[in-house]
Design a protein around this motif. Structure first.
Motif, PDB file in Angstrom:
ATOM      1  N   ILE A  37       0.840  -1.193   0.000  1.00 36.98           N
ATOM      2  CA  ILE A  37       0.000   0.000   0.000  1.00 36.98           C
ATOM      3  C   ILE A  37       0.877   1.244   0.000  1.00 36.98           C
ATOM      4  N   PRO A  53       0.116  -3.787   4.440  1.00 32.92           N
ATOM      5  CA  PRO A  53      -1.020  -3.414   5.271  1.00 32.92           C
ATOM      6  C   PRO A  53      -0.805  -3.895   6.704  1.00 32.92           C
ATOM      7  N   GLU A  75      -7.748  -2.139   5.989  1.00 33.73           N
ATOM      8  CA  GLU A  75      -7.060  -1.240   5.064  1.00 33.73           C
ATOM      9  C   GLU A  75      -7.258  -1.582   3.594  1.00 33.73           C
ATOM     10  N   ILE A  76      -7.260  -2.883   3.249  1.00 32.00           N
ATOM     11  CA  ILE A  76      -7.349  -3.233   1.828  1.00 32.00           C
ATOM     12  C   ILE A  76      -8.565  -4.099   1.489  1.00 32.00           C
ATOM     13  N   PRO A 116      -9.717  -0.484  -0.809  1.00 32.22           N
ATOM     14  CA  PRO A 116      -8.866   0.331   0.048  1.00 32.22           C
ATOM     15  C   PRO A 116      -9.647   1.322   0.912  1.00 32.22           C
ATOM     16  N   VAL A 121      -5.136   4.447   2.857  1.00 29.48           N
ATOM     17  CA  VAL A 121      -4.498   3.892   1.663  1.00 29.48           C
ATOM     18  C   VAL A 121      -4.736   4.799   0.461  1.00 29.48           C
ATOM     19  N   ILE A 124      -3.089   0.797  -3.901  1.00 31.91           N
ATOM     20  CA  ILE A 124      -2.639  -0.575  -3.666  1.00 31.91           C
ATOM     21  C   ILE A 124      -1.851  -0.998  -4.889  1.00 31.91           C
TER      22      ILE A 124
END
Length: 181
Positions: A37, A53, A75-76, A116, A121, A124
């Motif tokens: 990220i 992440p 986060e992702i 994200p 973030v 990615i």
């Protein structure tokens, strides 16, 4: 352990917090990939940097591997329950943020859909694991952090430099892979 880790200054203390990051392997085409990220630009210690992440441990986490999975999901947007934990790399003290970070290795048997978190973030990057093994990927560049400009070794992937603690984790991972090939 990578020799670069020996140059890291500082030691954990009574105010040090634990953190975990997830190094997630997944298949894509003929290669194994991992997501990195790009943190958004902000005044904090890691603003604008490439990272795995992850984040700080919370009381609700059952352990540091749970921290890495929870943070990666937040986060992702991966489905943490689908990740098979493979093990850990060497724990690393990150002096600028006073974190003791545990890199956790995980595998998911499909290419995940990424969602994200816009606050944490900026982008990615899906990076083939083989990219880190190419000699031209390893370079020394000038970076700016916390008002300082300095030269640092790192990995250049998709026109971004992976440096600092994240680069040390990648270097250790690549040493392990070389040792089993």
């Amino acid at each position: 352990m990578s020799p670069n880790r020996m140059r890291q200054k500082g030691e954990p203390n009574e105010t040090t917090r634990r953190s975990g990051v997830l190094i997630l392997f997944y298949p894509k085409g003929e290669d194994i990939y991992l997501p990195l990220i790009l943190r958004p630009q902000y005044d904090g210690v890691h603003g604008g940097q490439m990272a795995f992440p992850g984040g700080r441990a919370e009381l609700k986490d059952k352990g540091i591997q749970d921290t890495a999975l929870r943070e990666a999901q937040e986060e992702i947007g991966i489905k943490a329950s689908d990740v098979k934990i493979l093990g850990n790399l060497t724990e690393l003290y990150i002096n600028p943020s006073n974190l003791l970070c545990q890199p956790v290795l995980g595998y998911i048997n499909y290419r995940p859909d990424f969602y994200p978190d816009e606050r944490e973030v900026a982008a990615i990057l899906e990076v083939p694991l083989s990219e880190f093994g190419k000699p031209e990927t390893i370079q020394t560049r000038f970076v700016e952090a916390r008002g300082f400009r300095f030269e640092t070794p790192g990995f250049i992937v998709q026109e971004q430099i992976v440096w600092g603690a994240t680069a040390m984790m990648v270097a250790e991972l690549m040493e392990i892979i070389k040792g089993i090939e």
